[in-house]
Design a protein around this motif. Sequence first.
Motif, PDB file in Angstrom:
ATOM      1  N   THR A  83       0.848  -1.200   0.000  1.00 39.47           N
ATOM      2  CA  THR A  83       0.000   0.000   0.000  1.00 39.47           C
ATOM      3  C   THR A  83       0.883   1.249   0.000  1.00 39.47           C
ATOM      4  OG1 THR A  83      -1.561  -1.217   1.369  1.00 39.47           O
ATOM      5  CG2 THR A  83      -1.916   1.171   1.180  1.00 39.47           C
ATOM      6  N   PRO A  84       0.717   2.140  -1.008  1.00 36.99           N
ATOM      7  CA  PRO A  84       1.551   3.347  -1.060  1.00 36.99           C
ATOM      8  C   PRO A  84       1.169   4.337   0.034  1.00 36.99           C
ATOM      9  CG  PRO A  84      -0.106   3.406  -2.797  1.00 36.99           C
ATOM     10  CD  PRO A  84      -0.239   2.073  -2.126  1.00 36.99           C
ATOM     11  N   PRO A  85       2.050   5.291   0.379  1.00 42.71           N
ATOM     12  CA  PRO A  85       1.719   6.299   1.397  1.00 42.71           C
ATOM     13  C   PRO A  85       0.506   7.131   0.971  1.00 42.71           C
ATOM     14  CG  PRO A  85       4.054   6.395   0.782  1.00 42.71           C
ATOM     15  CD  PRO A  85       3.393   5.483  -0.186  1.00 42.71           C
ATOM     16  N   GLY A  86      -0.218   7.683   1.954  1.00 39.50           N
ATOM     17  CA  GLY A  86      -1.378   8.530   1.666  1.00 39.50           C
ATOM     18  C   GLY A  86      -0.960   9.846   1.022  1.00 39.50           C
ATOM     19  N   PHE A  87      -1.942  10.626   0.561  1.00 37.08           N
ATOM     20  CA  PHE A  87      -1.668  11.865  -0.171  1.00 37.08           C
ATOM     21  C   PHE A  87      -0.849  12.862   0.653  1.00 37.08           C
ATOM     22  CE2 PHE A  87      -2.733  16.207  -1.464  1.00 37.08           C
ATOM     23  CZ  PHE A  87      -2.302  16.165  -2.780  1.00 37.08           C
ATOM     24  N   LEU A  88      -1.240  13.085   1.905  1.00 38.69           N
ATOM     25  CA  LEU A  88      -0.531  14.061   2.750  1.00 38.69           C
ATOM     26  C   LEU A  88       0.910  13.630   3.017  1.00 38.69           C
ATOM     27  CD1 LEU A  88      -3.239  15.120   5.353  1.00 38.69           C
ATOM     28  CD2 LEU A  88      -2.229  16.547   3.573  1.00 38.69           C
ATOM     29  N   LEU A  89       1.091  12.323   3.229  1.00 35.30           N
ATOM     30  CA  LEU A  89       2.437  11.796   3.465  1.00 35.30           C
ATOM     31  C   LEU A  89       3.283  11.939   2.199  1.00 35.30           C
ATOM     32  CD1 LEU A  89       4.150  10.567   5.672  1.00 35.30           C
ATOM     33  CD2 LEU A  89       3.366   8.298   4.993  1.00 35.30           C
ATOM     34  N   LYS A  90       2.653  11.713   1.028  1.00 37.93           N
ATOM     35  CA  LYS A  90       3.349  11.898  -0.253  1.00 37.93           C
ATOM     36  C   LYS A  90       3.811  13.347  -0.404  1.00 37.93           C
ATOM     37  CE  LYS A  90       0.828   8.918  -3.169  1.00 37.93           C
ATOM     38  NZ  LYS A  90      -0.031   8.819  -4.328  1.00 37.93           N
ATOM     39  N   ALA A  91       2.913  14.274  -0.044  1.00 38.60           N
ATOM     40  CA  ALA A  91       3.231  15.706  -0.142  1.00 38.60           C
ATOM     41  C   ALA A  91       4.403  16.048   0.779  1.00 38.60           C
ATOM     42  CB  ALA A  91       2.013  16.550   0.215  1.00 38.60           C
ATOM     43  N   LEU A  92       4.387  15.486   1.997  1.00 38.53           N
ATOM     44  CA  LEU A  92       5.455  15.727   2.971  1.00 38.53           C
ATOM     45  C   LEU A  92       6.789  15.167   2.470  1.00 38.53           C
ATOM     46  CD1 LEU A  92       5.964  16.917   5.814  1.00 38.53           C
ATOM     47  CD2 LEU A  92       5.578  14.632   6.739  1.00 38.53           C
ATOM     48  N   ILE A  93       6.748  13.964   1.876  1.00 36.46           N
ATOM     49  CA  ILE A  93       7.957  13.349   1.296  1.00 36.46           C
ATOM     50  C   ILE A  93       8.498  14.255   0.184  1.00 36.46           C
ATOM     51  CG2 ILE A  93       8.830  11.409  -0.075  1.00 36.46           C
ATOM     52  CD1 ILE A  93       6.736   9.632   1.362  1.00 36.46           C
ATOM     53  N   GLY A  94       7.594  14.737  -0.682  1.00 28.36           N
ATOM     54  CA  GLY A  94       7.987  15.606  -1.796  1.00 28.36           C
ATOM     55  C   GLY A  94       8.621  16.895  -1.310  1.00 28.36           C
ATOM     56  N   MET A  95       8.037  17.497  -0.263  1.00 27.45           N
ATOM     57  CA  MET A  95       8.563  18.751   0.286  1.00 27.45           C
ATOM     58  C   MET A  95       9.939  18.545   0.932  1.00 27.45           C
ATOM     59  SD  MET A  95       4.875  19.933   1.666  1.00 27.45           S
ATOM     60  CE  MET A  95       5.256  21.237   2.803  1.00 27.45           C
ATOM     61  N   THR A  96      10.083  17.429   1.668  1.00 29.21           N
ATOM     62  CA  THR A  96      11.374  17.105   2.312  1.00 29.21           C
ATOM     63  C   THR A  96      12.456  16.876   1.258  1.00 29.21           C
ATOM     64  OG1 THR A  96      10.176  16.033   4.120  1.00 29.21           O
ATOM     65  CG2 THR A  96      12.515  15.512   3.919  1.00 29.21           C
ATOM     66  N   ALA A  97      12.102  16.089   0.234  1.00 31.34           N
ATOM     67  CA  ALA A  97      13.055  15.797  -0.846  1.00 31.34           C
ATOM     68  C   ALA A  97      13.434  17.073  -1.591  1.00 31.34           C
ATOM     69  CB  ALA A  97      12.448  14.780  -1.813  1.00 31.34           C
TER      70      ALA A  97
END
Length: 282
Positions: A83-97
Amino acid sequence: MGATVFVQPLDLVKNRMQLSGEGAKTREYKTSFHALTSILKAEGLRGIYTGLSAGLLRQATYTTTRLGIYTVLFERLTGADGTPPGFLLKALIGMTAGATGAFVGTPAEVALIRMTADGRLPADQRRGYKNVFNALIRITREEGVPTLWRGCIPTMARAVVVNAAQLASYSQSKQFLLDSGYFSDNILCHFCASMISGLVTTAASMPVDIAKTRIQNMRMIDGKPEYKNGLDVLFKVVRYEGFFSLWKGFTPYYARLGPHTVLTFIFLEQMNKAYKRLFLSG
């Protein structure tokens, strides 16, 4: 880096437009087309590729770090059942990266801004960097190592805004196009979703981008920097050049962002396929 070869002239036009009319209501260039034709007349065909070496190094540092960190975090946070990460977690990963990549890529970004801005200055004021490595060595010698990370905070802030806006608007646009029934999940759909996403991302990130560009290109006047910080840039732009000057260079920035995203992912997909075929198939 492959995508940058195609869009470098647009980056040059965007940077020149963001620096034109600095501190005044008058504009050096009326439109993006006027900027492009003026650069071609004054500097020739090679002139529109000024700063290409810095643009390539920027992608080699910033985008490699950003995509690498995003992929690693995405895989780590994917559930055991796939199961992939949820939308908010994806956004947080993108911002951190994005923020981490921006920090690593700031020296190349400073060199890029200065090299693309050089041609608009009088001959006696030009920095005259030969290539990105010459720029980095001279900046270190003449202004000190910290100057390589000048504008680091607005660069990281821009990366956070771009990654958050891009991720949210791209997935939303793609879903909207697929739901319309006129598109299937192919390159055309990805291109259209990227262009819609690019419009949203451009509008959201341009004020931060202009602050970054002005800070990285600024000179010391009587021993003092032209701007104190990113907020000082925004206040001065609004005060002396007008509110809508915060979106100066909108057209080339937008025209660069959509195709650059599409080309990056097309090249990335092809290289991933080649890597799997050549190295993982055995």
